[in-house]
Design a protein around this motif. Structure first.
Motif, mmCIF file in Angstrom:
data_model
loop_
_atom_site.group_PDB
_atom_site.id
_atom_site.type_symbol
_atom_site.label_atom_id
_atom_site.label_comp_id
_atom_site.label_asym_id
_atom_site.label_seq_id
_atom_site.Cartn_x
_atom_site.Cartn_y
_atom_site.Cartn_z
ATOM 1 N N ARG A 157 0.966 -1.189 -0.072
ATOM 2 C CA ARG A 157 -0.086 -0.135 0.106
ATOM 3 C C ARG A 157 0.840 1.141 0.037
ATOM 4 N NH1 ARG A 157 -4.081 0.111 4.617
ATOM 5 N NH2 ARG A 157 -4.534 -1.796 3.689
ATOM 6 N N LEU A 158 2.069 1.194 0.740
ATOM 7 C CA LEU A 158 2.915 2.445 0.733
ATOM 8 C C LEU A 158 3.296 2.538 -0.686
ATOM 9 C CD1 LEU A 158 4.835 1.760 4.179
ATOM 10 C CD2 LEU A 158 2.998 3.583 3.465
ATOM 11 N N ILE A 159 3.805 1.449 -1.359
ATOM 12 C CA ILE A 159 4.368 1.762 -2.807
ATOM 13 C C ILE A 159 3.312 2.392 -3.675
ATOM 14 C CG2 ILE A 159 5.228 0.363 -4.795
ATOM 15 C CD1 ILE A 159 6.423 -1.448 -2.792
ATOM 16 N N HIS A 160 1.961 1.774 -3.320
ATOM 17 C CA HIS A 160 0.904 2.320 -4.284
ATOM 18 C C HIS A 160 0.669 3.823 -4.054
ATOM 19 C CE1 HIS A 160 -2.895 2.583 -6.343
ATOM 20 N NE2 HIS A 160 -3.241 2.962 -5.357
ATOM 21 N N VAL A 161 0.750 4.366 -2.805
ATOM 22 C CA VAL A 161 0.657 5.604 -2.635
ATOM 23 C C VAL A 161 1.692 6.334 -2.864
ATOM 24 C CG1 VAL A 161 0.700 7.387 -0.631
ATOM 25 C CG2 VAL A 161 -0.819 5.277 -0.572
ATOM 26 N N LEU A 182 0.614 8.592 9.589
ATOM 27 C CA LEU A 182 0.227 7.477 9.379
ATOM 28 C C LEU A 182 1.018 6.206 9.266
ATOM 29 C CD1 LEU A 182 -2.079 8.578 6.363
ATOM 30 C CD2 LEU A 182 -2.783 8.024 8.749
ATOM 31 N N GLU A 183 2.326 6.471 8.862
ATOM 32 C CA GLU A 183 3.269 5.517 8.879
ATOM 33 C C GLU A 183 4.594 6.319 9.591
ATOM 34 O OE1 GLU A 183 5.108 3.001 9.716
ATOM 35 O OE2 GLU A 183 3.994 1.842 8.201
ATOM 36 N N PRO A 184 4.866 5.991 10.841
ATOM 37 C CA PRO A 184 5.886 6.635 11.609
ATOM 38 C C PRO A 184 7.299 6.110 11.341
ATOM 39 C CG PRO A 184 4.022 6.100 13.221
ATOM 40 C CD PRO A 184 3.912 5.534 11.739
ATOM 41 N N ARG A 185 7.233 4.795 10.838
ATOM 42 C CA ARG A 185 8.577 4.313 10.501
ATOM 43 C C ARG A 185 9.023 4.871 9.181
ATOM 44 N NH1 ARG A 185 6.051 -1.738 11.055
ATOM 45 N NH2 ARG A 185 4.534 -0.728 9.795
ATOM 46 N N ARG A 186 10.002 5.578 9.210
ATOM 47 C CA ARG A 186 10.228 6.457 7.891
ATOM 48 C C ARG A 186 10.893 5.716 6.995
ATOM 49 N NH1 ARG A 186 11.875 12.510 10.093
ATOM 50 N NH2 ARG A 186 10.396 12.945 11.830
ATOM 51 N N ALA A 187 11.780 4.698 7.616
ATOM 52 C CA ALA A 187 12.587 3.993 6.871
ATOM 53 C C ALA A 187 11.751 3.041 5.678
ATOM 54 C CB ALA A 187 13.351 2.927 7.597
ATOM 55 N N ARG A 188 10.516 2.890 6.347
ATOM 56 C CA ARG A 188 9.578 1.975 5.272
ATOM 57 C C ARG A 188 9.258 2.949 4.205
ATOM 58 N NH1 ARG A 188 5.074 -0.583 6.780
ATOM 59 N NH2 ARG A 188 5.421 -2.307 5.571
ATOM 60 N N VAL A 189 8.864 4.234 4.456
ATOM 61 C CA VAL A 189 8.610 5.108 3.493
ATOM 62 C C VAL A 189 9.635 5.309 2.474
ATOM 63 C CG1 VAL A 189 7.344 7.540 3.209
ATOM 64 C CG2 VAL A 189 6.741 6.369 5.045
#
Length: 289
Positions: A52-56, A133-140
């Motif tokens: 979902r992060l990739i889609h965003v 919404l996604e505090p783990r910035r490395a994943r973003v």
């Protein structure tokens, strides 16, 4: 003489005197809804899915006004280049030449899409929402990287299709001799030129987090280094290792020695991997306002 009765107050000194409201005044006060102690419903057991992060991030790159106009600009440049080649010299050009005409605009302009995907978090203040919404910035950051590479793969696939259509069109309508031959290294160089460019733009965006600065330095620094490396004698030896324009040239010629592979790996490490690494580190630690 009659003495008045003394009244003893039970309210402590300094305490506020309670106010007694009539029933009509009480009914005029706004009612406050009771806050439930627990909200009903299932609790999330996992974070935001990586897909979902990739889609965003893909939506941020492509489904914006800036992204759409960049894609329109790339399409217009490619259309003009193919049209010129179609009528120039009777359209007698090999498939590789048509592929070069389709990949060059993508490799030059697509990195801006990667830059905007990162810098928009700070310039348009969407970082509060993204990292809320996604505090783990490395994943973003990894989602942005994967999304940028997917855009690069799709762009290169599109360039292959367009080059094939243009070449076949010249064969059919201009009567040229078909030439579909292409070395595997040349194909690798064309694809790498597109993918490395957009990855480099992403790294500059993460490193600087400012759209004008990232775009200007992305185009100025490598160009300035190429000019200095070719003009200044004592920089020529270093340019062989650090100038990506020189280190990628053997790919397009279809032959690389072991030393040339080392030159290419060193230049990619300096201009692509290093900005991405330092930029990812800054992305996880920069203050979001």
């Amino acid at each position: 003489m009659t003495t008045a009765p003394t009244t003893t107050s039970t309210t402590p000194a300094g305490a506020a005197t309670p106010v007694v409201l009539s029933k009509s005044a009480e009914s005029a006060l706004p009612t406050v809804a009771a806050v439930p102690s627990r909200i009903d419903g299932p609790r999330p057991t996992t974070g935001v899915p990586f897909a979902r992060l990739i889609h965003v991030e893909l939506r941020k790159m492509l489904d914006t006004r800036a992204g759409r106009w960049l894609l329109i600009g790339i399409g217009a440049v490619i259309a003009v280049a193919l049209t010129i080649m179609f009528f120039n010299e009777g359209g007698q050009h090999a498939f590789g030449e048509y592929l070069q005409a389709t990949t060059m605009p993508m490799a030059l302009i697509l990195p801006v899409v990667g830059i905007l995907a990162v810098t928009s978090e700070w310039s348009q203040r969407t970082g509060l929402v993204t990292f809320g919404l996604e505090p783990r910035r490395a994943r973003v950051g990894w989602a942005k990287t994967v999304a940028a590479l997917l855009v690069g793969v799709a762009a290169f696939a599109t360039s292959l299709v367009l080059a094939g259509i243009a070449h076949q069109g010249a064969v059919t309508f201009r009567g040229i001799t078909p030439d579909w031959t292409m070395d595997g290294l040349v194909l690798l160089g064309a694809g790498g030129y597109v993918l490395l460019g957009i990855a480099q733009g992403l790294g500059f965006g993460m490193l600087l987090k400012n759209t004008p600065a990232a775009i200007v330095l992305f185009y100025i620094l490598p160009t300035a280094w190429s000019i200095l490396g070719s003009m200044v004698s004592w920089l020529r030896d270093a340019a062989v290792w650090l100038d990506m324009n020189q280190t990628m040239q053997p790919l397009f010629e279809g032959s690389l020695t072991g030393e040339q592979w080392a030159h290419l790996g060193t230049s990619v490490a300096v201009w692509v991997i290093l900005p991405l690494t330092v930029g990812m580190w800054r992305l996880t630690r920069s203050e979001v306002k």
